[in-house]
Design a protein around this motif. Structure first.
Motif, short mmCIF file in Angstrom:
data_model
loop_
_atom_site.label_atom_id
_atom_site.label_comp_id
_atom_site.label_asym_id
_atom_site.label_seq_id
_atom_site.Cartn_x
_atom_site.Cartn_y
_atom_site.Cartn_z
N THR A 97 21.80 -17.67 -29.30
CA THR A 97 21.87 -18.48 -30.52
C THR A 97 20.53 -19.14 -30.80
OG1 THR A 97 24.23 -18.90 -30.13
CG2 THR A 97 23.08 -20.37 -31.65
N ALA A 98 19.88 -19.62 -29.76
CA ALA A 98 18.55 -20.21 -29.95
C ALA A 98 17.56 -19.17 -30.45
CB ALA A 98 18.07 -20.83 -28.62
N CYS A 99 17.68 -17.94 -29.91
CA CYS A 99 16.80 -16.86 -30.37
C CYS A 99 17.02 -16.57 -31.86
CB CYS A 99 17.03 -15.60 -29.55
SG CYS A 99 16.53 -15.72 -27.83
N VAL A 100 18.29 -16.53 -32.26
CA VAL A 100 18.60 -16.26 -33.67
C VAL A 100 18.03 -17.36 -34.55
CG1 VAL A 100 20.47 -16.04 -35.35
CG2 VAL A 100 20.62 -14.88 -33.15
N LEU A 101 18.14 -18.60 -34.11
CA LEU A 101 17.65 -19.71 -34.92
C LEU A 101 16.14 -19.66 -35.11
CD1 LEU A 101 19.84 -22.65 -33.53
CD2 LEU A 101 20.09 -21.45 -35.72
N VAL A 102 15.40 -19.43 -34.02
CA VAL A 102 13.94 -19.42 -34.15
C VAL A 102 13.47 -18.19 -34.92
CG1 VAL A 102 13.62 -20.79 -32.07
CG2 VAL A 102 13.62 -18.30 -31.89
N GLU A 103 14.15 -17.05 -34.69
CA GLU A 103 13.76 -15.84 -35.43
C GLU A 103 14.09 -15.98 -36.91
OE1 GLU A 103 11.89 -13.92 -32.38
OE2 GLU A 103 12.05 -13.26 -34.46
N GLY A 104 15.26 -16.56 -37.21
CA GLY A 104 15.62 -16.76 -38.60
C GLY A 104 14.65 -17.70 -39.31
N LYS A 105 14.27 -18.76 -38.62
CA LYS A 105 13.31 -19.68 -39.22
C LYS A 105 11.99 -19.00 -39.50
CE LYS A 105 10.89 -24.05 -38.31
NZ LYS A 105 9.54 -23.45 -38.41
N ALA A 106 11.50 -18.20 -38.54
CA ALA A 106 10.22 -17.50 -38.74
C ALA A 106 10.30 -16.48 -39.87
CB ALA A 106 9.80 -16.81 -37.44
N GLU A 107 11.44 -15.78 -39.95
CA GLU A 107 11.60 -14.77 -41.01
C GLU A 107 11.64 -15.43 -42.38
OE1 GLU A 107 12.15 -10.88 -38.97
OE2 GLU A 107 11.42 -11.62 -40.87
N LEU A 108 12.38 -16.54 -42.48
CA LEU A 108 12.53 -17.17 -43.79
C LEU A 108 11.25 -17.85 -44.24
CD1 LEU A 108 16.10 -18.69 -43.33
CD2 LEU A 108 15.46 -16.78 -44.80
N SER A 109 10.53 -18.45 -43.31
CA SER A 109 9.31 -19.16 -43.70
C SER A 109 8.14 -18.21 -43.88
CB SER A 109 8.95 -20.21 -42.64
OG SER A 109 8.64 -19.58 -41.41
N GLY A 110 8.12 -17.12 -43.08
CA GLY A 110 7.01 -16.19 -43.17
C GLY A 110 5.70 -16.76 -42.65
N VAL A 111 5.73 -17.87 -41.93
CA VAL A 111 4.53 -18.52 -41.45
C VAL A 111 4.62 -18.68 -39.95
CG1 VAL A 111 3.08 -20.57 -41.56
CG2 VAL A 111 4.24 -19.75 -43.62
N GLY A 112 3.55 -18.30 -39.27
CA GLY A 112 3.49 -18.52 -37.84
C GLY A 112 4.30 -17.52 -37.06
N MET A 113 4.20 -17.64 -35.73
CA MET A 113 4.93 -16.78 -34.83
C MET A 113 6.21 -17.49 -34.37
SD MET A 113 1.84 -15.30 -32.47
CE MET A 113 3.00 -14.31 -31.53
N PRO A 114 7.28 -16.75 -34.14
CA PRO A 114 8.50 -17.38 -33.64
C PRO A 114 8.29 -17.93 -32.23
CG PRO A 114 8.69 -15.00 -33.57
CD PRO A 114 7.42 -15.29 -34.30
N THR A 115 8.95 -19.04 -31.96
CA THR A 115 8.86 -19.65 -30.64
C THR A 115 9.48 -18.72 -29.60
OG1 THR A 115 9.04 -21.83 -31.64
CG2 THR A 115 9.46 -21.67 -29.25
N ARG A 116 8.83 -18.59 -28.45
CA ARG A 116 9.34 -17.73 -27.39
C ARG A 116 10.34 -18.52 -26.56
NH1 ARG A 116 5.92 -16.29 -23.55
NH2 ARG A 116 7.29 -14.61 -22.91
N ILE A 117 11.56 -18.00 -26.47
CA ILE A 117 12.61 -18.63 -25.66
C ILE A 117 12.41 -18.17 -24.22
CG2 ILE A 117 15.08 -18.90 -25.33
CD1 ILE A 117 13.98 -20.07 -27.94
N PRO A 118 12.28 -19.09 -23.25
CA PRO A 118 12.01 -18.68 -21.86
C PRO A 118 13.08 -17.73 -21.34
CG PRO A 118 11.70 -21.05 -22.14
CD PRO A 118 12.32 -20.55 -23.40
#
Length: 1005
Positions: A97-118
């Motif tokens: 779920t955390a992966c989906v949230l960070v990837e969704g945020k990166a896709e929608l914003s189009g800015v920066g790299m998605p945060t890497r989940i350990p």
């Protein structure tokens, strides 16, 4: 004035209306919607279904009280095991779920790299793919499409920070210890451009490689071209770093360092076999050597070379490096130096036979670029191929025009260039890459045909990248899955195809889909072609006037002669008055901008109306209509004259809709901001073509004034109407390029038969596996008695490339094979220009044939009928068949650029016609017919030969023989594909001599 990435690539508004933004019309397919639906279902199941099921079937898995020690000693029941497993699943669900949230945020914003989940490598990859698939058909999908700032770049490779890393890597010493800082800088550069990584494994791999790089350094040894193309930094980066555009990182790590052969890397495009390259820490692949970990795996010599090279990076004197850089800049200006010693350390300036002339010629030639050859033409393979093809057509037209003229003086045209024109032709022969032109044309036409068969539209293509291995299209917008053999590139706006998989379309009526492509320059081993007609507005080119004109001349010459266009119009303003000689049907010149605006306003209006009447939304749609594709030819305008603000605004207004109309504008200007310009290019004094807002930095393709004039001279000298008088000075037949002593005293030491099967008399057959290469090299030299440049010889024998050592070794073997004359003079030597020439004692039957013909028509035979008959008879006896009739199918590809296969039949026909006329004047029609029949073995398709044969046979009075000759003529016409029937003059002659000939013709058909 510099602008940030957020300002985009639109035109500057000063002085004129702002052109339309770049078109973005992504088309979604049913497959896209299906993928999005399935991805949505999978996300719903994983995000909602999994926790709902756990809550419903298992409930709260943790104990309601704090466990005691006694609890841990109790046996594990099934219920306990299920609850423990449920906790693990809940944790995995939370991580996903955390992966989906960070990837969704990166896709929608189009800015920066998605945060890497350990610890979530596979989970984050799955989340990324599902989120991207869902957003594929959503309103935010446009944010995933790379704009022109990624032109020619791999979308999933941008996370490596190709440009940023290259600029921040100062050299060897910092290359090992500053990788973390480079990645940070690369990430910052990506955030500024609104990019993100789409390959999560790359971060892990880079991190592991960085840790590994602390204890070892990776090296690569440049491989020889045996069974492959030359290695290039682009290909090395593509194989071992995953992206060819990272070649700059390799270049920065190794620039100016001493190589094992004593030379230095001073230009990214010039590397040699045996050189060692230090690689970035994240390089991978079996060809790499890690020091010192893998030192025992390589030979002691290679290990010592790598160790010495490693030390050169950390202990090199910076002042010496600076001096070397200054020398490298000078070397770059004069071209690739050829005085470098070979890999074994031996000096090749003198040959093994002690001939000092070779060393002197090479030394004098090395003072100029590439032994006197213009590097600008050698470095432009597509332009060179187009110029050679067009020049060949022009020369053939000249020969045939002279052959069918009343004078019949085809052998009187001397098409051998001299001086700067000869150097330009040699450079074209060395640099031309007809295979690349063939692959590019076949791939694009095949793509158009495949899309038409699938009822799909051609995508708008902004650029094409061409390498030795593949072609890559840069699309304006995602266009779904490409048809085979094309495959998706590294992002959704990129299609690529391996050149080995290209199959030209079988239908010859397929229109060229992108005729406006033109080469701008190279990045490493990749060549960029920009589609000028697809630009939504004008393109400005800044820089000094000389440099701007050199770029415009290169663009104009390539558009005029390229092999991937059917029809197009190139209008030149302010330069190139003589370029019409290259292609009179394509190139036209306009005096001033006001006249251009008047013409283009009318044409723009006409094209809009024609497209609307035909129901097409763009010229691309019209080109897929095979019945009308010739009406959709592009019109490309190149301006070297500086426009005023008002003129620039008017041109921008006309160009606002040019992308769909097939009209393109490239404007050279001396100011930084041209009103209304959509794309901006800059040519620097050191030969780089810059487009910062497009993300481009190329080695520019140019045609400097000296080479421009030499190329024009080649074409004007071959012009059928404006060229020099055939033969010169009023003579009907020009002297042969090499006149043989045909007396008994002139018996040659080496005699080669090239007309018919290839035979050599006077030399033993080489007993090594290079025999075929030696025979081919000798044939090339015999066909060019004026001399052959060593680089031309090398490119002819090895079209895919070879090293200087390989070429020079073959020349040495050829010298040994030919030997010396009795007085000790080598039969193969170098002239003052550095070209290889044969001694007079090495003769071919073609040399003898030319000499006999000239003597019979202009020499002794012109004063004595009996001498003329003997000389012509001896010449005709040499015509044993086509040139090199038994040559291997996979060799002698250089003959495609030669005129000799056209000249030889014409020469034989001239000999036969002269001998036939002599026999007919003497009242011997039978002998005349025999002479003409003998010539048919070499020139079976010549109309003049058949017509004279009909007259000679008719003069014998033998009607049956005349009828048999007529039947042979008709059969020969059918075998040679004469679907349109016999030529009108031949039909008229048959009607006169044999009125009943049409009966046998019907039977024959």
């Amino acid at each position: 004035m510099a602008r940030t990435a957020r300002e985009g690539i639109g035109p500057r508004p000063a002085g004129g209306p702002r052109p339309r933004p770049l078109p973005h019309n992504p088309r979604r397919t049913a497959g896209d919607y299906a993928k999005a639906f399935l991805a949505f279902v999978a996300l719903a199941v994983l995000l909602i279904g999994v926790p709902g099921s756990l809550a419903y079937f298992v409930g709260w898995p943790l104990p309601h009280t704090v466990p005691s020690g006694e609890t841990l000693r109790q046996p594990i029941t099934t219920t306990v095991f299920v609850k423990v497993l449920t906790v693990v699943v809940w944790l995995a669900w939370a991580q996903f779920t955390a992966c989906v949230l960070v990837e969704g945020k990166a896709e929608l914003s189009g800015v920066g790299m998605p945060t890497r989940i350990p610890g979530a490598g596979p989970s984050q990859l799955l989340a990324r793919q599902l989120v991207a698939a869902v957003l594929l058909v959503g309103a935010t999908a446009a944010s995933l499409t790379p704009g022109l700032s990624q032109l020619g770049k791999a979308y999933d490779s941008n996370h490596r920070g190709t440009v940023a890393a290259a600029q921040q890597t100062p050299g060897h010493q910092q290359g090992r210890h500053a990788e973390s800082g480079q990645r940070d800088g690369a990430d910052a550069g990506m955030r500024a451009q609104g990019m993100r990584s789409v390959d999560p494994t790359m971060d892990d791999r880079a991190e592991q490689a960085s840790r590994h790089g602390e204890k070892s350094t990776k090296f690569y040894r440049i491989q020889p071209p045996e069974g492959r193309h030359h290695d290039s930094l682009w290909e090395v980066a593509d194989r071992h770093l995953g992206d060819g555009r990272r070649y700059k990182e390799i270049y920065e790590l190794n620039k100016d360092r001493v190589q094992p052969d004593g030379s230095r890397l001073s230009q990214a495009s010039l590397i040699r076999p045996g050189w060692i390259m230090e690689m970035p820490a994240d390089a991978y692949g079996g060809e790499l050597v890690e020091m010192p970990d893998e030192a025992p795996k390589v030979s002691p010599d290679v290990r010592q070379q790598i160790q010495d090279y490693d030390r050169s990076g950390s202990h090199a004197d910076q002042r010496q490096v600076d001096r070397q850089r200054g020398g490298a800049q000078h070397a770059n200006q004069v071209g690739e130096a050829h005085e470098q010693p070979s890999a074994d350390g031996s000096d090749r300036s003198r040959d093994e036979h002690g001939d000092e002339h070779r060393g002197e010629a090479a030394a004098s030639s090395d003072a100029d670029s590439s032994f006197g050859l213009p590097e600008a033409l050698i470095a432009a393979p597509l332009l060179a191929a187009g110029l050679l093809a067009a020049l060949g057509r022009r020369r053939r037209a000249a020969l045939w025009r002279a052959a069918v003229s009343a004078m019949g003086r085809s052998t009187g045209i001397d098409l051998t260039p001299r001086g700067s024109a000869a150097d330009a032709q040699d450079a074209l022969l060395v640099g031309a890459d007809p295979d690349a032109v063939h692959d590019l044309d076949g791939a694009l036409r095949g793509l158009s045909l495949a899309l038409a068969d699938d009822n799909r539209q051609l995508p708008t293509v902004y650029a094409v990248w061409v390498t030795d291995a593949e072609l890559q299209l840069q699309l304006a917008a995602p266009s779904g899955e490409p048809p085979a053999p094309w495959r998706p590139g590294q992002n959704r706006t990129s299609w690529r195809v391996r050149r080995a998989d290209i199959r030209p379309p079988e239908k010859d009526d397929t229109a060229a889909p992108y005729p406006g492509l033109v080469s701008l320059g190279t990045v490493g081993g990749a060549r960029l072609l920009l589609n000028l007609e697809a630009v939504p507005g004008t393109v400005s080119l800044t820089g000094s006037e000389v440099n701007r004109t050199a770029v415009l001349a290169s663009v104009a010459a390539e558009l005029a002669t390229n092999g991937w266009s059917d029809r197009l119009t190139v209008t030149l303003v302010g330069f190139g008055e003589q370029l019409g000689a290259l292609a009179p049907t394509r190139v036209r010149h306009v005096e001033d901008i006001d006249a251009l605006i008047e013409v283009m306003a009318a044409e723009t209006q006409q094209r809009r109306g024609a497209l609307g009447a035909a129901g097409h939304d763009s010229v691309l749609t019209g080109r897929m209509d095979r019945s009308q594709h010739t009406q959709r030819a592009p019109h490309l305008v190149l301006l070297a004259t500086e426009p005023s603000d008002e003129q620039a605004a008017r041109l921008a207004e006309l160009a606002a809709d040019s992308g769909r109309l097939g009209i393109g504008y490239l404007i050279g200007t001396g100011r930084d901001q041209l009103p209304g310009a959509t794309w901006e290019l800059e040519i620097t004094d050191d030969g780089r073509l810059l487009a910062p807002l497009l993300g481009l930095e190329l080695t520019a393709q140019v045609l400097p004034e000296a080479q421009y004039r030499a190329v024009v001279e080649l074409f004007t000298a071959a012009d059928p109407e404006e060229g020099p008088d055939p033969g010169g000075a009023g003579s009907d037949v020009a002297p042969p390029p090499f006149k043989v002593d045909i007396t008994e005293r002139g018996r040659p030491a080496v005699y080669a038969r090239l007309v018919g099967p290839y035979e050599i008399i006077g030399l033993g057959t080489p007993d090594d596996d290079r025999s075929s290469l030696l025979h081919e090299a000798l044939a090339l030299l015999l066909l060019h008695r004026e001399g052959v440049h060593p680089r031309v010889l090398g490119s002819a024998l090895w079209p895919r490339g070879s090293t200087e050592d390989v070429r020079d070794a073959l020349i040495d073997r050829l010298r040994d094979w030919l030997g010396h004359d009795p007085v000790g003079t080598p039969r193969l030597s170098w002239d003052d220009t550095g070209r290889l020439t044969l001694a007079a004692s090495v003769v071919s039957d073609l040399d003898v044939l030319r000499t006999l013909h000239h003597e019979a028509t202009e020499g002794r035979g012109a004063r004595s009928a009996s001498v003329r008959e003997r000389l012509l008879s001896d010449a005709l006896a040499l015509a044993r068949g086509p040139l090199l009739a038994d040559r291997p199918a996979d060799r002698y590809a250089w003959l495609a650029h030669e005129l000799i296969e056209v000249q030889l039949p014409l020469l034989v026909v001239d000999v036969a016609l002269a001998l036939s006329a002599h026999h007919r004047d003497a009242g011997r029609p039978d002998r005349a017919a025999e002479s003409l029949n003998a010539a048919l073995a070499t020139a079976q398709g010549d109309e003049r030969l058949w017509n004279e044969l009909l007259r000679a046979v008719h003069a014998t009075g033998d009607q049956e023989r005349l009828r048999a000759t007529a039947e042979s003529l008709v059969r020969n016409e059918a075998l040679n594909g004469g679907a349109r029937g016999l030529p009108s003059r031949t039909e008229a002659l048959l009607d006169e001599l044999l009125p009943s000939w049409r009966g046998p013709r019907e039977v024959a058909n």
